[in-house]
Each structure stands twice: as C-alpha cells, then as structure tokens.
Design a protein around this motif. Sequence first.
Motif, mmCIF file in Angstrom:
data_model
loop_
_atom_site.group_PDB
_atom_site.id
_atom_site.type_symbol
_atom_site.label_atom_id
_atom_site.label_comp_id
_atom_site.label_asym_id
_atom_site.label_seq_id
_atom_site.Cartn_x
_atom_site.Cartn_y
_atom_site.Cartn_z
ATOM 1 N N ARG A 221 20.547 9.326 15.677
ATOM 2 C CA ARG A 221 22.130 10.453 16.889
ATOM 3 C C ARG A 221 21.155 10.405 18.497
ATOM 4 O O ARG A 221 19.697 11.898 17.856
ATOM 5 C CB ARG A 221 22.728 11.356 15.711
ATOM 6 C CG ARG A 221 23.462 10.335 14.671
ATOM 7 C CD ARG A 221 23.905 11.514 14.134
ATOM 8 N NE ARG A 221 24.728 11.247 12.961
ATOM 9 C CZ ARG A 221 25.430 11.927 11.669
ATOM 10 N NH1 ARG A 221 25.360 12.838 12.074
ATOM 11 N NH2 ARG A 221 25.691 11.272 10.400
ATOM 12 N N ASP A 222 21.909 10.107 18.975
ATOM 13 C CA ASP A 222 21.014 10.748 20.983
ATOM 14 C C ASP A 222 21.444 12.598 20.947
ATOM 15 O O ASP A 222 22.416 11.839 21.659
ATOM 16 C CB ASP A 222 21.238 9.270 21.392
ATOM 17 C CG ASP A 222 20.697 10.241 22.894
ATOM 18 O OD1 ASP A 222 19.730 10.867 22.871
ATOM 19 O OD2 ASP A 222 20.942 9.463 24.511
ATOM 20 N N GLU A 223 21.236 13.229 20.563
ATOM 21 C CA GLU A 223 22.137 14.268 20.656
ATOM 22 C C GLU A 223 21.055 15.038 20.302
ATOM 23 O O GLU A 223 19.624 15.579 20.498
ATOM 24 C CB GLU A 223 22.868 14.701 19.073
ATOM 25 C CG GLU A 223 22.445 15.066 18.248
ATOM 26 C CD GLU A 223 23.288 15.637 17.499
ATOM 27 O OE1 GLU A 223 24.419 15.290 17.148
ATOM 28 O OE2 GLU A 223 22.953 15.313 15.992
ATOM 29 N N ASP A 224 21.286 16.465 21.733
ATOM 30 C CA ASP A 224 20.627 17.716 21.627
ATOM 31 C C ASP A 224 20.005 18.052 20.335
ATOM 32 O O ASP A 224 21.062 18.246 19.162
ATOM 33 C CB ASP A 224 21.842 18.776 22.874
ATOM 34 C CG ASP A 224 21.428 18.189 23.649
ATOM 35 O OD1 ASP A 224 20.678 17.399 24.761
ATOM 36 O OD2 ASP A 224 22.805 18.970 24.202
ATOM 37 N N LEU A 225 19.079 18.133 20.574
ATOM 38 C CA LEU A 225 18.127 18.952 19.526
ATOM 39 C C LEU A 225 18.225 20.141 19.172
ATOM 40 O O LEU A 225 18.082 20.761 20.065
ATOM 41 C CB LEU A 225 16.568 18.370 19.535
ATOM 42 C CG LEU A 225 16.724 16.622 19.539
ATOM 43 C CD1 LEU A 225 14.988 17.117 18.882
ATOM 44 C CD2 LEU A 225 17.350 15.715 18.302
ATOM 45 N N ARG A 226 18.691 21.255 18.111
ATOM 46 C CA ARG A 226 18.405 22.530 17.585
ATOM 47 C C ARG A 226 18.450 22.482 16.234
ATOM 48 O O ARG A 226 19.220 21.711 15.344
ATOM 49 C CB ARG A 226 19.902 22.687 18.446
ATOM 50 C CG ARG A 226 21.205 22.869 17.651
ATOM 51 C CD ARG A 226 22.666 23.064 17.814
ATOM 52 N NE ARG A 226 23.844 22.940 17.109
ATOM 53 C CZ ARG A 226 24.605 22.524 17.815
ATOM 54 N NH1 ARG A 226 24.043 20.917 18.998
ATOM 55 N NH2 ARG A 226 25.578 21.776 17.180
ATOM 56 N N GLY A 227 18.287 23.477 15.441
ATOM 57 C CA GLY A 227 17.699 23.686 14.278
ATOM 58 C C GLY A 227 17.187 22.870 13.141
ATOM 59 O O GLY A 227 15.647 22.401 14.340
ATOM 60 N N ASP A 228 17.978 22.017 12.679
ATOM 61 C CA ASP A 228 17.170 21.442 11.431
ATOM 62 C C ASP A 228 17.401 19.815 12.213
ATOM 63 O O ASP A 228 17.165 19.067 11.111
ATOM 64 C CB ASP A 228 17.409 21.759 10.340
ATOM 65 C CG ASP A 228 16.868 22.336 9.569
ATOM 66 O OD1 ASP A 228 15.631 22.686 10.458
ATOM 67 O OD2 ASP A 228 16.458 22.580 8.522
ATOM 68 N N ARG A 229 17.686 19.422 13.653
ATOM 69 C CA ARG A 229 17.756 18.333 14.065
ATOM 70 C C ARG A 229 17.272 17.520 14.412
ATOM 71 O O ARG A 229 15.946 18.221 14.825
ATOM 72 C CB ARG A 229 19.726 17.888 14.440
ATOM 73 C CG ARG A 229 20.537 19.143 14.439
ATOM 74 C CD ARG A 229 21.538 18.601 15.089
ATOM 75 N NE ARG A 229 22.649 19.012 15.329
ATOM 76 C CZ ARG A 229 23.960 18.765 15.479
ATOM 77 N NH1 ARG A 229 23.343 18.669 16.948
ATOM 78 N NH2 ARG A 229 24.819 18.899 15.623
ATOM 79 N N GLN A 230 16.857 16.575 13.496
ATOM 80 C CA GLN A 230 15.926 15.300 14.237
ATOM 81 C C GLN A 230 16.667 14.008 15.253
ATOM 82 O O GLN A 230 17.890 13.334 14.518
ATOM 83 C CB GLN A 230 14.601 15.017 13.532
ATOM 84 C CG GLN A 230 13.913 15.372 12.773
ATOM 85 C CD GLN A 230 12.543 15.269 13.372
ATOM 86 O OE1 GLN A 230 12.181 14.827 14.458
ATOM 87 N NE2 GLN A 230 12.470 16.873 15.080
ATOM 88 N N PRO A 231 15.743 12.761 16.535
ATOM 89 C CA PRO A 231 17.174 12.056 16.845
ATOM 90 C C PRO A 231 16.622 11.153 15.721
ATOM 91 O O PRO A 231 17.913 9.509 15.515
ATOM 92 C CB PRO A 231 15.740 11.791 17.740
ATOM 93 C CG PRO A 231 14.391 12.210 17.714
ATOM 94 C CD PRO A 231 15.112 13.729 16.278
ATOM 95 N N GLU A 232 16.211 11.229 14.344
ATOM 96 C CA GLU A 232 15.394 9.694 13.917
ATOM 97 C C GLU A 232 15.752 10.762 12.224
ATOM 98 O O GLU A 232 14.921 11.532 11.837
ATOM 99 C CB GLU A 232 15.354 8.615 14.094
ATOM 100 C CG GLU A 232 13.527 9.863 13.869
ATOM 101 C CD GLU A 232 12.741 8.767 14.715
ATOM 102 O OE1 GLU A 232 13.006 7.062 13.455
ATOM 103 O OE2 GLU A 232 11.455 8.671 14.619
ATOM 104 N N PHE A 233 16.305 10.073 11.123
ATOM 105 C CA PHE A 233 16.694 10.959 10.019
ATOM 106 C C PHE A 233 16.798 9.933 8.825
ATOM 107 O O PHE A 233 17.257 9.023 9.264
ATOM 108 C CB PHE A 233 17.477 12.178 10.256
ATOM 109 C CG PHE A 233 18.999 11.794 10.604
ATOM 110 C CD1 PHE A 233 20.151 11.469 9.037
ATOM 111 C CD2 PHE A 233 19.658 11.752 11.328
ATOM 112 C CE1 PHE A 233 21.309 11.088 9.808
ATOM 113 C CE2 PHE A 233 20.522 11.907 12.234
ATOM 114 C CZ PHE A 233 21.377 11.191 10.987
ATOM 115 N N THR A 234 16.772 10.742 7.714
ATOM 116 C CA THR A 234 17.129 9.449 6.481
ATOM 117 C C THR A 234 18.384 10.593 5.543
ATOM 118 O O THR A 234 18.090 11.052 5.119
ATOM 119 C CB THR A 234 15.849 9.276 5.845
ATOM 120 O OG1 THR A 234 14.939 8.827 6.745
ATOM 121 C CG2 THR A 234 15.715 8.147 4.383
ATOM 122 N N GLN A 235 18.563 9.215 5.112
ATOM 123 C CA GLN A 235 19.576 10.016 3.776
ATOM 124 C C GLN A 235 19.491 9.363 2.416
ATOM 125 O O GLN A 235 19.560 7.687 3.026
ATOM 126 C CB GLN A 235 21.337 10.128 4.978
ATOM 127 C CG GLN A 235 21.839 9.195 5.377
ATOM 128 C CD GLN A 235 23.674 9.144 5.305
ATOM 129 O OE1 GLN A 235 23.272 10.029 6.693
ATOM 130 N NE2 GLN A 235 24.635 8.369 5.874
#
Length: 596
Positions: A221-235
Amino acid sequence: MKRTTYAGLVNKEYLNQEIVLKGWVQKRRDLGNLIFIDLRDREGIVQLVFSKEFSQGALAVADDLRSEYVIEVQGKVVPRSEKEINPKMKTGEIEIEVHEAKILNKAKTPPFYIQDNINVSDELRLKYRYLDLRRPEMQRGLLIRNRITQAVHSYFDSKGFIDIETPDLTKSTPEGARDYLVPSRIYPGHFYALPQSPQLFKQLLMGAGFDRYYQLARCFRDEDLRGDRQPEFTQIDMETSFLDAEEIQDLTEGLIAKVMKETLNIEVKLPFDRITWEESMARFGTDQPDVRFGMELKDLSDIVKNSDFKVFANAVQNGGQVKAIAVPGGADLYSRKAIDNYTEYVKRFGAKGLAWLKVTAEGFTGPIAKFFKEDEIYRQILAQTEAKSGDLLLFVADRSKVVADTLGYLRVAIANEQQMIPQDKFAYLWIVDWPLFEYDEGDRRWVPAHHPFTMPNEEDVHYLMNDGEDPHQAHAQSYDIILNGLELGGGSIRIHDRALQERMLKALGFTKERAEKSFGYLLDALDYGFPPHGGLAIGLDRFARLLANRDNIRDVIAFPKNSKAIEPMTAAPRPVAEKQLQELHLFSVNEHDENE
C-alpha cells in the motif's frame, strides 16, 4: 570442523564431550595466561576458556580475537565452579575448554554494540541492518515470527486448507489505499498494480471450488507511514465456502490457540468474548478496545440533562452526549496543571474542553463541583461511574464521535502513564456487527467500513435492494479480532449475489459503467453459481510484534522501510538509468546521474 550444535544450546547434557562451535565473538576478557571469550550465535551465548594448559595454539588465536570476529572452536564441555554459575544464562552452568581455534573472518569495529537495549538511532540501525539483526532481541523477534508461520501452516493443513498463491502483478482498483504501480514494457502506458490484499482472487478461488484456501500473502500500500505501518507487509489470509461468521471465528480462535501454544507455550481460553461494534464504541470509545484494564466510559447524559451546568445540559439537548471516565486514585495523581495539559491535547479530537471533578469523602471538588451539590445527582454520578473517594472524574460533553475519540484516547493514555496495563497478559476480543458503511469526514463521502464486497446482515439487505431506503443504515456480517487494544485481523462474509453486489457498488457511488470497468470480472463470475463464502486476514507482522513484545513491527521484519518509506541500507528507492525509463516509455521530471 563440523559444527556439533549451536552455542546457546550447550547444556549439562554435553558434559565431558568434545564439541565444535562456530559463531561471533561477543566479548573478550584477557587475564594473561587465561582468556575468556563469549561466543554468540542465533541461539545464545556460551563461555569459552582459553589457556596454555589446554592448548598453547588456541591461546595464541584467542590473543588476536576482537569483537565480532567469526571463529570456530573445538573443546570439551566442563561444569563451572559453583561460584561461577550464571543463572541468567541458558548456558550458565557450563563452559568450554578450547583445544583448537580458528579465525574464519575478522571484523572492523561496528558502529554500535551488538547487544540488547542499545541507545542508538533507528536510522543507524536500519543502515547497518545486518549488524542490528545480530542482536539477541532482534533475532528472537524473527525466530518468533518463524514459529508463528510454522504453526499457521501446520494448523491450516490439519483443517483441510489448501495453500494457493495469488498474483503480485494485478489490476489497479479505485477503492482502498493508493496502489503501487508497475509499468509494463510490452504495453506502453499500461500498468500493473501490486496487491493491497488478495481479496478478489481468494473470492474467485471460492467460485472455482477450492472451499478452503489460505496463504501468507504479501500486500502493498502506497500510503503515508505512521505508527506500525509499512509499505509492504504480510497477512495470514484465509477464505472458506459454506461456513457462517461464527464458524470462521471458531476456526480463527483455533489457529490463535495453536500459535500461542507453539510460540510462547501459553494456553488461551476459548472461546473469545464477543461484543458488538456499538457496545465497543459505547464502553471504550474505540473499535479496538484494550480490555486488560477497566476505566470504561460511562454515559451520564440522562443524569445531567437537566443539571444547572449548562455545558452538559445543552450538549444533551442538542443531540450530544456527556460521558466520563473514573481514574482510580487520580485525585492525588493529577494536579490542575496536568489536567490542563490533557485539556489542550484533546482539542485535536474536536473537544472544546475537559471538565473534571475530584471525589472526596465530603463530596466533589473542582471547578464545576458547585453544580453537583445536590445529594441525588451526586449519588447518581457516583453510582454510574463507580467512582470512589480519591478518584478523578474526567467528562466530555459533545457529539458522540468527539466524546468517543477524546475519552477513548484519555483512557489508554492515562492507563499507560500510570502503568495500569498488565504487560504479560494477552486479551483477545471479537468486535462483531459492524456498520456496513462509515462516513469519511476528510473526503466527505461514505466508504465501506471493511471493503465493498462485505455481505450485509440478512435482515438489512432491504436497505440496499429497495429504492428509497437508506443503505447506510445497514450493518454487516463482519468481524475484527482485537489483541491488547490493536486490530490483529478482520474479515467478513462476502456478497455472492450479483444483484446485491451491484447495489453495494451503487451505494458507494459507482455508476454501472464504472462498476463494470473496475470489477467486471468479479461480477461476471457471480453469474456462474458462486457459493456463500467468507474469510479473514490476520496481520502477521503485528502478531509477531505483539508476541515478541516489541514496540514496532519494524523489529520483526528483516529489512523494513523507515517512516519515510526509505530502506536506508540500500537507499531504496533510487533513480534508475535513462535507458530503463525509455524501455518503459517513461520519463522522470528529476535530473539524475545514470550511474546511480
């Protein structure tokens, strides 16, 4: 020499055995004819002893060793003397008398110590990530992550699920966060999108007859990063056919129980508690409540609607609320200045102020105490808030959203500040019966509370299907799993009927043509006997972070991005050569060196 075991796994079972170890020099202590080396690998540390009594050659090698040298040794496992036993180390009862030693590689002095609890900037840690990952606490986080994924594969396999990969190069869709786009060389002006989730593909797999799918899915997700966000992640992604919401929740609870047992050897009590979205907002001011402590929001609207304090009375008469939290012992803990600091802070949530009262044996004290001297209203406030002498009452009077946001924040902030939250407790909770839509005040439009493919409650379908009815009154067959005040994952039953799916998209502002252009392949698939289906996704990074007791998901991702979406070690993203851009029929507005 062939390694016998890991340094951190040597124990009394190896006593009097000759073993071979390989790893890094953590620490060196030179006592002249006796040198102690702490040898480190991914499993921990063991003490090596070098002496001319054991081997003159090995002692000569030890004399040259420095921190982070890579070495191999052969020696005998012997017990430590009683006074030398270190109970804080797994290997603290033994040591290795070294007979042979060899330097495999030397090392420069690292930019920071390879040890836990270092005081160094995140940027420096990320720039030298390969060194940062040598630290025991970092290795523990990744090892916990690995144990989670092993348990996930084992559990789903035992339940008849099939591991199926979905594409990483997909079609860009207009809903959700901003896509990462990948230009096509073969088709100039055309772009793939990296998946924000496998949502539509896993639904299509249900239509294909794979009734139990799972995957450790990479998402972007190409979004502004804040907190625990990363542009690439695993679910941890799953989808099932022919199961209802509670059955999917039961499957998820079984997965979590297995993960907790195999990762931390913790037994969790099943089933998890379930509360509705409305109850969560009313009691905690958030849809991600931390239930490890009390201090819940209490509604005082009916009690104060006719009070002499017009701020409260007017708020209720104008359709708002008056709620309060009772801070245990807060009368002594918080001065007027400290409360004023909170008052200033909560303005960001839209609150116009923060009223307060301190509870004493004689009654209320504080700026608004004079309005609540009457015995009846005094008793009602105490009964509703369950406040006791010495407590602090904090009130907010405003629209329901402002009240929830403000008191929901204060509840958690004060609990953290006063160390009211048990850090060794894992509290799971389901939030169910969500609204189907929510209003985005920033964009001034209705958006899906989860996503556009969520099935409304059966009794609410008429809101979407009948012209003239308000679709935004519908609630959804959706559910979130919460752990310690954070959304661990979420899911829903999906729409499997084309007419209802088209109505859902219409309620979101899609024209028939735009819906067909964006989701035509899904709509067409729904015409071919689609089964009832639903699923759920759990954030693997967040799950690992919580189980490893780390402050940020970066600590359980091997090579994460920083808060500016930059990977400091490789300096990505970087400009590329003009030739590469030309092949993609692109140009850059920034000048750069082709050799970069």
